[in-house]
Design an enzyme around this catalytic site. Structure first.
Site, PDB file in Angstrom:
ATOM      1  N   LYS A 156     -36.249  -1.662  58.627  1.00  0.00           N
ATOM      2  CA  LYS A 156     -37.392  -2.508  58.962  1.00  0.00           C
ATOM      3  C   LYS A 156     -38.244  -2.866  57.748  1.00  0.00           C
ATOM      4  O   LYS A 156     -39.141  -3.710  57.837  1.00  0.00           O
ATOM      5  CB  LYS A 156     -38.269  -1.814  60.008  1.00  0.00           C
ATOM      6  CG  LYS A 156     -39.000  -0.580  59.474  1.00  0.00           C
ATOM      7  CD  LYS A 156     -39.853   0.081  60.554  1.00  0.00           C
ATOM      8  CE  LYS A 156     -40.605   1.288  60.001  1.00  0.00           C
ATOM      9  NZ  LYS A 156     -41.430   1.949  61.028  1.00  0.00           N
ATOM     10  N   LYS A 212     -39.377  15.742  58.229  1.00  0.00           N
ATOM     11  CA  LYS A 212     -40.454  15.585  57.257  1.00  0.00           C
ATOM     12  C   LYS A 212     -41.771  15.200  57.905  1.00  0.00           C
ATOM     13  O   LYS A 212     -41.814  14.584  58.974  1.00  0.00           O
ATOM     14  CB  LYS A 212     -40.091  14.531  56.205  1.00  0.00           C
ATOM     15  CG  LYS A 212     -40.028  13.105  56.710  1.00  0.00           C
ATOM     16  CD  LYS A 212     -39.784  12.111  55.564  1.00  0.00           C
ATOM     17  CE  LYS A 212     -40.998  11.843  54.741  1.00  0.00           C
ATOM     18  NZ  LYS A 212     -42.029  11.057  55.468  1.00  0.00           N
ATOM     19  N   HIS A 255     -43.089  10.515  48.841  1.00  0.00           N
ATOM     20  CA  HIS A 255     -43.207   9.360  49.733  1.00  0.00           C
ATOM     21  C   HIS A 255     -43.921   8.250  48.961  1.00  0.00           C
ATOM     22  O   HIS A 255     -44.952   8.484  48.346  1.00  0.00           O
ATOM     23  CB  HIS A 255     -44.004   9.741  50.986  1.00  0.00           C
ATOM     24  CG  HIS A 255     -43.969   8.684  52.053  1.00  0.00           C
ATOM     25  ND1 HIS A 255     -44.550   7.444  51.883  1.00  0.00           N
ATOM     26  CD2 HIS A 255     -43.432   8.676  53.288  1.00  0.00           C
ATOM     27  CE1 HIS A 255     -44.369   6.729  52.988  1.00  0.00           C
ATOM     28  NE2 HIS A 255     -43.690   7.442  53.845  1.00  0.00           N
ATOM     29  N   ASP A 303     -45.025  12.776  57.726  1.00  0.00           N
ATOM     30  CA  ASP A 303     -45.188  11.409  57.239  1.00  0.00           C
ATOM     31  C   ASP A 303     -46.326  11.361  56.228  1.00  0.00           C
ATOM     32  O   ASP A 303     -47.025  12.350  56.003  1.00  0.00           O
ATOM     33  CB  ASP A 303     -45.412  10.441  58.398  1.00  0.00           C
ATOM     34  CG  ASP A 303     -44.659   9.123  58.188  1.00  0.00           C
ATOM     35  OD1 ASP A 303     -44.367   8.796  57.028  1.00  0.00           O
ATOM     36  OD2 ASP A 303     -44.359   8.433  59.177  1.00  0.00           O
ATOM     37  N   GLU A 304     -46.518  10.183  55.647  1.00  0.00           N
ATOM     38  CA  GLU A 304     -47.401  10.087  54.489  1.00  0.00           C
ATOM     39  C   GLU A 304     -48.849  10.426  54.804  1.00  0.00           C
ATOM     40  O   GLU A 304     -49.582  10.925  53.947  1.00  0.00           O
ATOM     41  CB  GLU A 304     -47.310   8.676  53.873  1.00  0.00           C
ATOM     42  CG  GLU A 304     -48.016   7.557  54.623  1.00  0.00           C
ATOM     43  CD  GLU A 304     -47.219   7.020  55.811  1.00  0.00           C
ATOM     44  OE1 GLU A 304     -47.695   6.068  56.451  1.00  0.00           O
ATOM     45  OE2 GLU A 304     -46.121   7.535  56.083  1.00  0.00           O
ATOM     46  N   LYS A 307     -42.382  12.067  64.777  1.00  0.00           N
ATOM     47  CA  LYS A 307     -43.127  11.008  65.445  1.00  0.00           C
ATOM     48  C   LYS A 307     -43.731  11.535  66.748  1.00  0.00           C
ATOM     49  O   LYS A 307     -43.110  12.351  67.417  1.00  0.00           O
ATOM     50  CB  LYS A 307     -42.210   9.815  65.749  1.00  0.00           C
ATOM     51  CG  LYS A 307     -41.496   9.229  64.535  1.00  0.00           C
ATOM     52  CD  LYS A 307     -42.447   8.578  63.552  1.00  0.00           C
ATOM     53  CE  LYS A 307     -41.682   7.951  62.379  1.00  0.00           C
ATOM     54  NZ  LYS A 307     -42.588   7.355  61.394  1.00  0.00           N
TER      55      LYS A 307
END
Length: 479
Positions: free
Chosen positions: A329, A197, A289, A199-200, A171
């Protein structure tokens, strides 16, 4: 059905009369069975609606065609054979439809889905349609490769046993330079995570070319492995515009010594199967993902249940799939998520209506698929995660690692310590569900990163009503 002359008389006749409804049909062991939730338009008979779904997803069109008689039409017609009202949902029905195995190309998810969900979801006589579950016969499963690595071999390669694997998503997922991205990866792995990893949506943008990211990430992986003495990895996202680009990126990841590459669900079923075959040839773990799935899996009355997607992806040949967290979430009813995890990890999945699993499923030796839990989870939930999800799972703490007040490495350490103490307590026979908060509090006395994590996120929950829940619940009866 009447005489052959009546059946093939030109014009329009109800689907049920055309042979797509047969209440006496007994499915064969080799049949593919699909369970649809149908919501007919007002005035449409549910049996006719079920027959229409069977017809439009197999051989029928809107009018009688005599060319049916040039085929083995009686065998090739899908047959709706059972229609049940959905409990507590007036106007909705569960429809069971059987398809002859010869209708499908061997080992092709694209062909399977072109029939089952290809055209029928826009059919006007239905208000809504949802594919809830499928029974895939052993004869058809045996034409698919399945996961290229599987849970057992993955653990052997990583030398990690007896506990969930730990990961995090870098992030912010967009905007970092390659060098700073690599720094995040190193800090997280050095602090105790097994994986980090992409992210998408991180592919090859102006701020970070894919090749640069791969180089800095693998430098971070190798340094962290040397510093900790553990096998480490980073999911390098090889998703790209074309298969040629994806193969190029995957080959480069292999050259750099990566143990794992990643793809997104949005690349499509053919591309997923192609990458699965590449991963098996090259001894590579393949992470999927599920980007985009919520557009058609989340709503209860229309779309495709994620339990079906999980089945297709186990057949298609991936090793990891994001499968829900329950406490995070993202959408996730506890019973539904448990059912999805069973589909990923069982050798034989038993019918469990409470978890939304409608059929027994023999996986015919297909390797197991590692579920991944990610999205809004943190160290303070470790007892819940371990209880709900078990140990054959990857727990990914993105914000719960990188958002730690003492830094990324401290965030990783907090998660690793929380996991280790909870697994130890479970192995000692403690009731971690009820004693979990106290176990974490005791560990926090000697682990300041864990203490900071608990202080920061102790009150964070995502308690919203799930939109996708099971339709069957246990009912107490008098003894």
């Amino acid at each position: 059905m009447g005489s052959q002359a009546e059946r093939y008389k030109s014009g329009v006749m109800p689907y049920a009369q055309m042979g797509y409804w047969d209440a006496d049909y007994v499915p064969k062991d080799t049949d593919v069975i699909a369970l649809f939730r149908i919501s007919p338009q007002d005035g449409v008979d549910p049996i006719e609606a079920a027959a229409a779904v069977a017809g439009e997803s197999s051989t029928a069109t809107w009018t009688v065609v005599w060319t049916d008689r040039l085929t083995a039409c009686e065998a090739y017609r899908a047959k709706a054979y059972r229609v049940d009202p959905v409990p507590g949902a007036p106007g909705q029905y569960f429809s069971y439809i059987a398809y002859d195995l010869d209708l499908f190309e061997d080992g092709s998810i694209a062909n399977l889905t072109a029939s089952i969900i290809g055209n029928v979801f826009g059919f006007k006589p239905l208000k809504a349609l949802r594919l809830e579950d499928m029974r895939i016969p052993v004869a058809y499963l045996k034409t698919f490769q399945g996961p290229p690595t599987g849970i057992v071999v993955e653990r052997e390669r990583l030398d990690k046993f007896g506990r969930p694997l730990l990961g995090a998503t870098t992030k912010p997922k967009l905007g970092l330079s390659s060098k700073n991205y690599g720094r995040v990866v190193y800090e997280a792995l050095k602090g105790g995570l097994d994986f980090v990893k992409d992210d998408e949506n991180i592919n090859s943008q102006a701020f970070m070319h894919w090749r640069d990211r791969f180089l800095y990430c693998m430098e971070a992986v190798n340094k962290a492995a040397a510093a900790t003495g553990e096998v480490k990895g980073h999911y390098l996202n090889v998703t790209a515009a074309t298969m040629e680009d994806m193969y190029e990126r995957a080959e480069f990841a292999k050259e750099l010594g990566s143990a794992i590459v990643m793809i997104d669900l949005v690349i499509g079923y053919t591309a997923i199967q192609s990458m699965g075959k590449w991963a098996r040839r090259n001894d590579m773990i393949l992470h999927l993902h599920r980007a985009g799935h919520g557009t058609y899996t989340r709503q209860k009355t229309h779309g495709v249940s994620f339990r079906v997607i999980a089945k297709w992806m186990r057949m298609a040949g991936v090793d990891h799939i994001h499968a829900g967290t329950i406490v995070g979430k993202l959408e996730g009813d506890p019973n539904v998520i448990k059912g999805i995890y069973s589909i990923c990890r069982d050798t034989y999945t038993k019918q469990n209506l409470e978890q939304g699993v409608f059929f027994d499923q023999d996986w015919a030796g297909l390797r197991k698929l590692m579920p991944v839990a990610s999205g809004g989870i943190h160290a303070g939930q470790m007892h819940q995660l371990l209880t709900y999800l078990g140990e054959d799972v990857v727990l990914q703490f993105g914000g719960g690692t990188i958002g730690h007040p003492q830094g990324i490495q401290a965030g990783a350490t907090a998660n690793r310590v929380a996991l280790e103490v909870m697994v130890k307590a479970r192995n000692e026979g403690k009731d971690i569900w009820n004693e979990g908060p106290q176990i974490l509090a005791e560990a926090a006395k000697w682990c300041s990163p864990l203490r900071a994590a608990l202080d920061t996120w102790k009150d964070v929950t995502f308690n919203y009503t799930s939109t996708d829940t099971a339709d069957f619940v246990p009912t107490a009866t008098a003894s």
